[in-house]
Design a protein around this motif. Structure first.
Motif, mmCIF file in Angstrom:
data_model
loop_
_atom_site.group_PDB
_atom_site.id
_atom_site.type_symbol
_atom_site.label_atom_id
_atom_site.label_comp_id
_atom_site.label_asym_id
_atom_site.label_seq_id
_atom_site.Cartn_x
_atom_site.Cartn_y
_atom_site.Cartn_z
ATOM 1 N N MET A 1 29.910 -56.285 -40.329
ATOM 2 C CA MET A 1 28.921 -56.116 -41.174
ATOM 3 C C MET A 1 29.130 -56.185 -42.584
ATOM 4 O O MET A 1 30.194 -55.868 -42.957
ATOM 5 N N THR A 2 28.267 -57.108 -43.161
ATOM 6 C CA THR A 2 28.631 -57.363 -44.759
ATOM 7 C C THR A 2 28.477 -56.076 -45.712
ATOM 8 O O THR A 2 27.859 -55.053 -45.009
ATOM 9 N N GLU A 3 28.939 -55.997 -46.937
ATOM 10 C CA GLU A 3 28.702 -54.831 -47.661
ATOM 11 C C GLU A 3 27.396 -54.881 -48.137
ATOM 12 O O GLU A 3 26.742 -53.609 -48.027
ATOM 13 N N ALA A 4 26.680 -55.868 -48.255
ATOM 14 C CA ALA A 4 25.262 -55.856 -48.524
ATOM 15 C C ALA A 4 24.221 -55.063 -47.359
ATOM 16 O O ALA A 4 23.444 -54.297 -47.662
ATOM 17 N N VAL A 5 24.795 -55.427 -46.111
ATOM 18 C CA VAL A 5 24.078 -54.757 -44.916
ATOM 19 C C VAL A 5 24.154 -53.245 -45.034
ATOM 20 O O VAL A 5 23.578 -52.472 -44.666
ATOM 21 N N LYS A 6 25.610 -52.965 -45.248
ATOM 22 C CA LYS A 6 25.874 -51.443 -45.228
ATOM 23 C C LYS A 6 25.126 -50.795 -46.187
ATOM 24 O O LYS A 6 24.520 -49.898 -46.042
ATOM 25 N N ILE A 7 25.040 -51.198 -47.386
ATOM 26 C CA ILE A 7 24.100 -50.752 -48.711
ATOM 27 C C ILE A 7 22.823 -50.706 -48.277
ATOM 28 O O ILE A 7 22.060 -49.665 -48.433
ATOM 29 N N ALA A 8 21.893 -51.661 -47.580
ATOM 30 C CA ALA A 8 20.825 -51.577 -47.033
ATOM 31 C C ALA A 8 20.576 -50.485 -46.159
ATOM 32 O O ALA A 8 19.710 -49.754 -46.135
ATOM 33 N N GLN A 9 21.374 -50.419 -45.196
ATOM 34 C CA GLN A 9 21.286 -49.269 -44.143
ATOM 35 C C GLN A 9 21.725 -48.000 -44.801
ATOM 36 O O GLN A 9 20.546 -47.172 -44.394
ATOM 37 N N GLN A 10 22.259 -47.622 -45.489
ATOM 38 C CA GLN A 10 22.419 -46.774 -46.299
ATOM 39 C C GLN A 10 21.188 -46.099 -46.795
ATOM 40 O O GLN A 10 20.620 -44.931 -46.922
ATOM 41 N N TYR A 11 20.645 -47.135 -47.939
ATOM 42 C CA TYR A 11 19.510 -47.076 -48.502
ATOM 43 C C TYR A 11 18.303 -46.565 -47.628
ATOM 44 O O TYR A 11 17.575 -45.655 -47.897
ATOM 45 N N TYR A 12 18.028 -47.358 -46.541
ATOM 46 C CA TYR A 12 16.916 -46.917 -45.653
ATOM 47 C C TYR A 12 17.171 -46.012 -44.911
ATOM 48 O O TYR A 12 16.174 -45.275 -44.279
ATOM 49 N N MET B 1 9.412 -41.550 -49.123
ATOM 50 C CA MET B 1 8.800 -42.261 -49.972
ATOM 51 C C MET B 1 7.845 -43.598 -49.379
ATOM 52 O O MET B 1 6.778 -43.616 -49.577
ATOM 53 N N TYR B 2 8.617 -44.292 -48.627
ATOM 54 C CA TYR B 2 8.158 -45.512 -48.071
ATOM 55 C C TYR B 2 7.037 -45.087 -47.192
ATOM 56 O O TYR B 2 5.932 -45.658 -47.141
ATOM 57 N N ALA B 3 7.192 -43.846 -46.178
ATOM 58 C CA ALA B 3 6.118 -43.500 -45.360
ATOM 59 C C ALA B 3 4.884 -43.190 -46.162
ATOM 60 O O ALA B 3 3.890 -43.324 -45.718
ATOM 61 N N ALA B 4 5.024 -42.490 -47.235
ATOM 62 C CA ALA B 4 4.218 -41.886 -47.959
ATOM 63 C C ALA B 4 3.238 -42.952 -48.692
ATOM 64 O O ALA B 4 2.123 -43.123 -48.583
ATOM 65 N N ILE B 5 3.998 -43.840 -49.385
ATOM 66 C CA ILE B 5 3.568 -44.863 -50.110
ATOM 67 C C ILE B 5 2.824 -46.158 -49.234
ATOM 68 O O ILE B 5 1.637 -46.378 -49.524
ATOM 69 N N TRP B 6 3.483 -46.682 -48.138
ATOM 70 C CA TRP B 6 3.112 -47.441 -47.205
ATOM 71 C C TRP B 6 2.126 -47.003 -46.051
ATOM 72 O O TRP B 6 1.622 -47.873 -45.253
ATOM 73 N N GLY B 7 2.113 -45.817 -46.029
ATOM 74 C CA GLY B 7 1.158 -45.118 -44.910
ATOM 75 C C GLY B 7 2.112 -45.120 -43.239
ATOM 76 O O GLY B 7 1.417 -44.741 -42.394
ATOM 77 N N GLY B 8 3.209 -45.337 -43.621
ATOM 78 C CA GLY B 8 4.354 -45.129 -42.193
ATOM 79 C C GLY B 8 3.861 -46.165 -41.197
ATOM 80 O O GLY B 8 4.350 -46.075 -39.939
ATOM 81 N N TYR C 1 9.059 -49.955 -39.858
ATOM 82 C CA TYR C 1 8.386 -49.004 -38.879
ATOM 83 C C TYR C 1 7.670 -49.849 -37.767
ATOM 84 O O TYR C 1 7.009 -49.036 -36.983
ATOM 85 N N GLY C 2 7.706 -51.130 -37.731
ATOM 86 C CA GLY C 2 7.149 -51.903 -36.604
ATOM 87 C C GLY C 2 5.681 -52.109 -36.485
ATOM 88 O O GLY C 2 5.226 -52.188 -35.446
ATOM 89 N N GLY C 3 5.078 -51.986 -37.714
ATOM 90 C CA GLY C 3 3.521 -52.345 -37.688
ATOM 91 C C GLY C 3 3.279 -53.556 -37.137
ATOM 92 O O GLY C 3 2.303 -53.736 -36.647
ATOM 93 N N ALA C 4 3.923 -54.605 -37.634
ATOM 94 C CA ALA C 4 3.845 -56.019 -37.367
ATOM 95 C C ALA C 4 3.988 -56.288 -35.962
ATOM 96 O O ALA C 4 2.999 -56.862 -35.218
ATOM 97 N N ALA C 5 5.114 -55.592 -35.365
ATOM 98 C CA ALA C 5 5.105 -55.656 -33.689
ATOM 99 C C ALA C 5 4.002 -54.994 -33.160
ATOM 100 O O ALA C 5 3.579 -55.632 -32.142
ATOM 101 N N GLU D 1 -7.610 -51.218 -53.431
ATOM 102 C CA GLU D 1 -7.361 -51.210 -52.005
ATOM 103 C C GLU D 1 -6.131 -50.584 -51.715
ATOM 104 O O GLU D 1 -5.044 -50.486 -52.291
ATOM 105 N N ALA D 2 -6.064 -49.607 -50.522
ATOM 106 C CA ALA D 2 -5.125 -48.961 -50.041
ATOM 107 C C ALA D 2 -4.038 -50.068 -49.573
ATOM 108 O O ALA D 2 -4.478 -51.164 -48.951
ATOM 109 N N ILE D 3 -2.833 -49.628 -49.908
ATOM 110 C CA ILE D 3 -1.692 -50.417 -49.443
ATOM 111 C C ILE D 3 -1.676 -50.721 -47.832
ATOM 112 O O ILE D 3 -1.383 -51.818 -47.334
ATOM 113 N N HIS D 4 -2.154 -49.754 -47.278
ATOM 114 C CA HIS D 4 -1.990 -50.054 -45.798
ATOM 115 C C HIS D 4 -2.831 -51.265 -45.298
ATOM 116 O O HIS D 4 -2.492 -51.980 -44.411
#
Length: 171
Positions: free
Chosen positions: A1-12, A20-27, A73-77, A40-43
Motif C-alpha cells: 500500500m502506497t503512502e498516499a493510499v494510507k493517508i487517504a484511508q486514515q482521512y476517510y 461531515m461527508y454524510a451531512a454535506i452529501w446526504g450519506g 457510500y455506494g450511491g452509484a452502485a 439545488e441540493a448536493i444530493h
C-alpha cells in the motif's frame, strides 16, 4: 500500500470526516454534482452526475458485472443495481464508508446485487477478466501511483469491457 493510499484511508476513516461527508452529501454519494439550479441540493446534483455517466455506457444490463473503484457510500452502485439490475462490487478503502454502504444496501434490499469489499484499486482483489464495466468517480486521484491503477483495471476488465471514470482537474 502506497503512502498516499494510507493517508487517504486514515482521512476517510476519521469519524469527524465521515460525519461531515454524510451531512454535506446526504450519506448516499461523495462526488461532484451536475447542478441545474444555484440552490439545488448536493444530493440531487450528485445523483444527476451518476445518471449522466450511466447513460454513456454502451453495454449495461442485468447480466453486467460492474466494479466501482473508490465507491464511498455506494450511491452509484445502488443506482446502477436498481436501474439496470446489474451486479456491482464496491471496492473502497474506508471501513466507515463501507459500513454505511452495506447498511444502505441492506435497507434498500440490494445486498443481493451490491457487494462491498475493503481494498485499494492499486491492488484489486478480483480475478482477471472479472468485470464488464469499471466505474470510478473522483477517486483515482487518491492513488499514490496511478501507474499501478490502470494495469489493474486492464487486468480485471473483460475484453471489450468499458472503463468510465471522472477525475478532478485543476486548470
Amino acid at each position: 500500500m502506497t503512502e498516499a493510499v494510507k493517508i487517504a484511508q486514515q482521512y476517510y476513516d476519521d469519524t469527524e470526516t465521515d460525519r461531515m461527508y454524510a451531512a454535506i452529501w446526504g450519506g448516499e454519494h461523495i462526488h461532484y454534482g451536475i447542478y441545474t439550479q444555484p440552490d439545488e441540493a448536493i444530493h440531487y446534483a450528485s445523483l444527476r452526475t451518476v445518471e449522466t455517466i450511466a447513460q454513456t455506457l454502451e453495454k449495461i444490463d442485468q447480466n453486467s458485472r460492474v466494479i466501482d473503484l473508490g465507491a464511498g457510500y455506494g450511491g452509484a452502485a445502488r443506482y446502477l443495481a436498481k436501474t439496470y439490475g446489474c451486479f456491482v462490487c464496491c471496492l473502497n478503502l474506508s471501513q466507515l464508508q463501507n459500513q454505511r454502504n452495506s447498511q444502505l444496501n441492506q435497507e434498500q434490499n440490494l445486498s443481493h446485487l451490491v457487494e462491498v469489499t475493503q481494498g485499494s484499486f492499486e491492488d484489486i482483489p478480483y480475478a482477471d477478466n472479472s468485470f464488464d464495466i469499471v466505474w470510478s468517480q473522483d477517486a483515482i486521484v487518491h492513488s499514490g501511483d496511478r501507474r499501478l491503477v490502470f494495469p489493474e483495471i486492464k487486468r480485471i476488465l473483460k475484453p471489450g469491457g468499458e472503463l468510465i471514470f471522472t477525475v478532478v482537474l485543476k486548470k
